[in-house]
Design a protein around this motif. Structure first.
Motif, PDB file in Angstrom:
ATOM      1  N   GLY A 111      -6.318 -13.896  -8.914  1.00 15.96           N
ATOM      2  CA  GLY A 111      -6.951 -13.347  -8.411  1.00 15.96           C
ATOM      3  C   GLY A 111      -6.637 -13.311  -7.088  1.00 15.96           C
ATOM      4  O   GLY A 111      -7.532 -12.971  -5.534  1.00 15.96           O
ATOM      5  N   VAL A 112      -4.928 -13.779  -6.931  1.00 17.91           N
ATOM      6  CA  VAL A 112      -4.612 -14.015  -5.061  1.00 17.91           C
ATOM      7  C   VAL A 112      -4.612 -12.467  -4.176  1.00 17.91           C
ATOM      8  O   VAL A 112      -5.075 -12.501  -3.769  1.00 17.91           O
ATOM      9  N   TYR A 113      -4.438 -11.547  -5.266  1.00 14.69           N
ATOM     10  CA  TYR A 113      -3.916 -10.839  -4.687  1.00 14.69           C
ATOM     11  C   TYR A 113      -5.033  -9.597  -5.180  1.00 14.69           C
ATOM     12  O   TYR A 113      -5.165  -8.994  -5.975  1.00 14.69           O
ATOM     13  N   GLU A 114      -5.077  -8.512  -4.259  1.00 11.71           N
ATOM     14  CA  GLU A 114      -6.752  -7.968  -3.558  1.00 11.71           C
ATOM     15  C   GLU A 114      -6.521  -6.148  -3.566  1.00 11.71           C
ATOM     16  O   GLU A 114      -5.482  -6.441  -2.066  1.00 11.71           O
ATOM     17  N   ILE A 115      -6.726  -5.190  -3.624  1.00 14.10           N
ATOM     18  CA  ILE A 115      -6.569  -3.800  -3.255  1.00 14.10           C
ATOM     19  C   ILE A 115      -8.429  -3.688  -3.051  1.00 14.10           C
ATOM     20  O   ILE A 115      -8.853  -3.464  -3.993  1.00 14.10           O
ATOM     21  N   LYS A 148      -7.908   1.753   2.827  1.00 18.41           N
ATOM     22  CA  LYS A 148      -7.266   0.341   1.545  1.00 18.41           C
ATOM     23  C   LYS A 148      -6.306  -0.486   1.940  1.00 18.41           C
ATOM     24  O   LYS A 148      -6.049  -0.534   3.051  1.00 18.41           O
ATOM     25  N   VAL A 149      -7.174  -1.442   1.212  1.00 21.31           N
ATOM     26  CA  VAL A 149      -6.150  -2.908   2.768  1.00 21.31           C
ATOM     27  C   VAL A 149      -5.992  -4.110   1.336  1.00 21.31           C
ATOM     28  O   VAL A 149      -6.573  -4.034  -0.075  1.00 21.31           O
ATOM     29  N   ALA A 207       0.375  -6.757  -8.500  1.00 20.24           N
ATOM     30  CA  ALA A 207       0.023  -7.777  -7.774  1.00 20.24           C
ATOM     31  C   ALA A 207      -1.204  -8.226  -8.209  1.00 20.24           C
ATOM     32  O   ALA A 207      -1.780  -9.653  -8.477  1.00 20.24           O
ATOM     33  N   GLN A 208      -2.301  -6.994  -8.460  1.00 18.40           N
ATOM     34  CA  GLN A 208      -3.633  -7.753  -9.018  1.00 18.40           C
ATOM     35  C   GLN A 208      -3.554  -7.781 -10.361  1.00 18.40           C
ATOM     36  O   GLN A 208      -4.874  -8.734 -10.063  1.00 18.40           O
ATOM     37  N   LEU A 256       0.694  -1.280  -0.320  1.00 15.65           N
ATOM     38  CA  LEU A 256       0.221   0.079  -0.018  1.00 15.65           C
ATOM     39  C   LEU A 256       0.508   1.390   0.109  1.00 15.65           C
ATOM     40  O   LEU A 256       0.253   2.808  -0.167  1.00 15.65           O
ATOM     41  N   MET A 257       2.223   1.509   1.008  1.00 16.76           N
ATOM     42  CA  MET A 257       2.913   2.148   1.051  1.00 16.76           C
ATOM     43  C   MET A 257       3.558   2.181  -0.159  1.00 16.76           C
ATOM     44  O   MET A 257       4.633   3.711  -0.619  1.00 16.76           O
TER      45      MET A 257
END
Length: 549
Positions: free
Chosen positions: A497-501, A509-510, A490-491, A479-480
Motif C-alpha cells: 500500500g505504498v501508492y494511493e490515489i 485527485k492526489v 501502482a495502487q 495522474l495524467m
C-alpha cells in the motif's frame, strides 16, 4: 562536514548469500596463504539478514563447497525435504495432483532443505566476521564512485539526517566513501546500483529481456497435528489463471510447527486490475492450502521481487573495477525455484578470480574477464544453460503446453534449440478499459488479511522526515497518464500500500506515496508501465526487519 574515505582491497555491496560467500571465500584463501586482505561488506538493512526474504527450499551444493563442515558448525539447515507434491489448482475448490513421474526433475527436492534464507545469511555473516571480514549493517551504498578513467573505484554510503527536502537536520552525518581495488555488487533482484551499471557499461547488449516475479510470503505457526516436517507443496493455476496471469504457489513445512506459504506472480501480466497481494490472500482459502493453515496464526509477512529471466537474460557480469553477482545479475534458476546456491557459487567464483588477480600483482580496476571464463566452466553455468528454455516455454505456450515442453526438455531429452522471450514485463500491460475488472473478496482476518496488518508484521519502518526513496522522473505521469489509461496500477501491484490515489480538500485527485510502508520489494521499479519510478536507497537501517524469513 567533509566526507571521509577508507580504502579496501574489496568492497562488497549487499550482505546476502552472494556477497557473504564472496567475502568468506576471499578470506579463506587469504588466511590459507598467510596474506593480508581487507574486505568490507556494506548492508542497507539494520542487521545482516533483516532484508532477506525467500521461500525457501535450499540446495546445499555451494554451501558444501564453501563450508564442508557446515553441519558441525550448526548452520541453520535442519529440516530435510521428505516429500514433494505438485498440484494444478483448477478452481477455487478443486486441485489435481501431478504424478511425480510427470514433474520436471528440476522440481524434485529430495536432498534439499527447508530453511530461512535470512537465518542462513545471519550464519554466513558470523562466519565472515570470524574470518576477518568487516561488515557494516545499516550503511546503504547510495552511489558508485568512478575513477577518472571511468572504472568503478568504490561506493559512497548515504548521508544520514537529511529532511524530506534534502536539507541537513541537527542529526546530519555525511556518508563515507569506500574505495576498493575491486567492488562487488550483490544487491539482490533489481539492485539500483546494478541497474545503473548495466546501463552505463551496456552489460545486457547481448542478453534477452530480463523477467521478474513478485514473491509474497507469510510465516505461520500451525497446530502440531497438521504439521508434516519436510513436506514441500508447489503448484500453479488458480487464482492467477482467472486473470490470464501466470506464477505459482509454495507451501513448505519447516521446523517448530511452522509453515512458509507464498505466491509468486509473474510480472508480465497484462490486466492492470490484478493485485498480487489479493491474489495471494484468496489463494489461501483454497482447501489444499487452508487445510494446513486453519487453526494456525500468521506471524510474519513480506514481499520481494525475483529475477527469473535465467540463462538467456544474463548480462555481462564484469566491467572495469567491478563484478555483478547473484540475483543482481539474475542467476536464479527458475526451473528449480532456487537462487541461493547459484548466488553463492557466483560469489565463490568471484572470490577465487579476484584473489588470483591480486596475488599476481594486480593493482585493481581491470575488467576481470577471467571471471567470465571461470563462470562458464562452472556447474552453475551448466545448470542455468540446461534450464534456459523453462521460463520462455511457460511464457510462450502457457502452463499446459509449456509444462509439457519443459517435461520433455528436463526429463527426456534436452531440446536442441533455445526459446526466446524478449518482451519487457512492464510493456505487457493493457489499457484498463480492455480488461476485466477484478473484484476481490474482503479479508476474513483468519486466513486472509489487509495490507495494513501485513505491513505491521513486516516490521517495516522508515524515518518519516527524510528524502523519499521512491523517485518519480515525471510527477505528472501517475495522474495524467497511468490513471486514465491503466487505472494507476501502482495502487495494486505494490504489496504494502505504498501508492494511493486520494482526494484533497478541493476534491482534486492526489497521487500519494507512503514510503514508510516500503519493504524494498522493487516491484514498482520493475512494473510501472511508464518506467517512471526509480527505487533508491533510503536512510540506513530503514525498511523491513524480517525474522526467520
Amino acid at each position: 562536514m567533509q566526507r571521509e574515505s577508507m580504502e579496501f582491497d574489496v568492497v562488497i555491496v549487499g550482505a546476502g548469500p552472494a556477497g557473504l560467500s564472496t567475502a568468506c571465500r576471499l578470506m579463506q584463501q587469504a588466511n590459507e596463504a598467510g596474506q593480508e586482505l581487507m574486505v568490507c561488506v556494506v548492508e542497507k538493512g539494520a542487521e545482516v539478514g533483516g532484508h532477506i526474504l525467500s521461500g525457501a527450499v535450499i540446495e546445499s551444493r555451494a554451501l558444501d563447497e564453501l563450508f564442508p563442515d557446515w553441519k558441525e558448525q550448526d548452520a541453520p539447515l535442519k529440516t530435510a525435504v521428505t516429500e514433494d507434491q505438485v498440484y494444478l489448482l483448477r478452481n477455487a475448490e478443486k486441485a489435481t495432483k501431478l504424478p511425480n513421474a510427470f514433474v520436471p526433475k528440476t522440481m524434485h527436492n529430495h536432498g534439499n532443505y527447508i530453511a530461512s534464507v535470512g537465518n542462513l545469511t545471519r550464519w554466513l555473516g558470523e562466519q565472515a566476521e570470524q574470518l576477518g571480514v568487516e561488515i557494516f549493517p545499516g550503511f546503504p551504498a547510495s552511489h558508485i564512485i568512478y575513477g577518472d578513467d571511468g572504472r568503478v573505484a568504490g561506493i559512497g554510503t548515504g548521508d544520514m539526517g537529511l529532511d524530506e527536502h534534502g536539507e541537513q537536520k541537527d542529526t546530519y552525518m555525511p556518508g563515507m566513501d569506500l574505495l576498493a581495488k575491486y567492488t562487488i555488487f550483490s544487491e539482490g533482484c533489481r539492485g539500483h546500483l546494478g541497474k545503473e551499471l548495466i546501463a552505463k557499461f551496456d552489460l545486457d547488449k547481448d542478453a534477452d529481456a530480463q523477467h521478474y516475479g513478485i514473491g509474497i510470503k507469510e510465516l505461520w505457526d500451525i497446530p502440531a497435528d497438521k504439521h508434516q516436517p519436510g513436506l514441500v507443496l508447489h503448484g500453479a493455476g488458480w487464482p492467477l489463471s482467472e486473470a490470464n496471469a501466470s506464477g505459482g504457489f509454495f507451501l513448505y513445512h519447516g521446523d517448530d510447527s511452522q509453515v512458509m506459504v507464498g505466491l509468486i506472480t509473474d510480472l508480465n501480466y497484462d490486466n492492470p486490475h490484478l493485485s498480487p497481494f489479493d491474489e495471494f490472500q484468496r489463494m489461501k482459502h483454497h482447501p489444499l492450502i487452508s487445510q494446513y493453515l486453519e487453526g494456525g496464526k500468521r506471524i510474519s509477512y513480506g514481499a520481494r521481487a525475483i529475477t527469473k529471466g535465467g540463462f538467456n537474460a544474463l548480462p555481462k557480469m564484469t566491467m572495469p573495477g567491478a563484478l555483478l553477482l547473484g540475483c543482481d545479475a539474475g542467476t536464479l534458476n527458475f526451473a528449480k525455484i532456487k537462487g541461493v546456491h547459484t548466488a553463492m557459487k557466483t560469489g565463490m567464483i568471484a572470490a577465487e578470480t579476484i584473489f588470483a588477480a591480486l596475488t599476481n600483482g594486480d593493482e585493481g580496476g581491470k575488467d576481470l574477464t577471467a571471471y567470465s571464463d571461470n563462470f562458464n566452466s562452472s556447474w552453475v553455468y551448466d545448470e542455468l544453460y540446461r534450464t534456459r528454455n523453462f521460463g520462455p516455454a511457460l511464457h510462450k505456450y502457457g502452463t499446459f503446453i509449456g509444462g509439457a515442453v519443459n517435461f520433455i526438455d528436463q526429463n527426456i531429452v534436452s531440446l536442441p534449440f533455445t526459446l526466446r522471450d524478449n518482451h519487457e514485463d512492464y510493456a505487457q500491460m493493457k489499457p484498463a478499459s480492455e480488461c476485466t475488472k477484478i473484484s476481490y473478496p474482503k479479508p476474513d482476518g483468519v486466513l486472509s488479511f489487509d495490507k495494513n496488518s501485513s505491513v505491521f508484521l513486516s516490521n517495516a519502518n522508515h524515518e518519516e522526515n527524510q528524502p523519499c526513496h521512491l523517485q518519480l522522473k515525471d510527477s505528472s505521469i501517475p495522474l495524467m497518464q497511468n490513471l486514465p489509461k491503466f487505472d494507476e496500477p501502482a495502487q495494486r501491484y505494490c504489496p504494502v500500500g505504498v501508492y494511493e490515489i486520494l482526494q484533497d480538500a478541493a476534491g482534486e485527485k492526489v497521487f500519494q506515496i507512503n514510503s514508510q510502508n516500503c519493504v524494498h520489494c522493487k516491484t514498482c521499479d520493475i512494473k510501472d508501465p511508464a518506467q517512471n519510478i526509480t527505487w533508491v536507497t533510503p536512510e540506513g537501517g530503514g525498511g523491513p526487519n524480517y525474522p526467520n524469513m
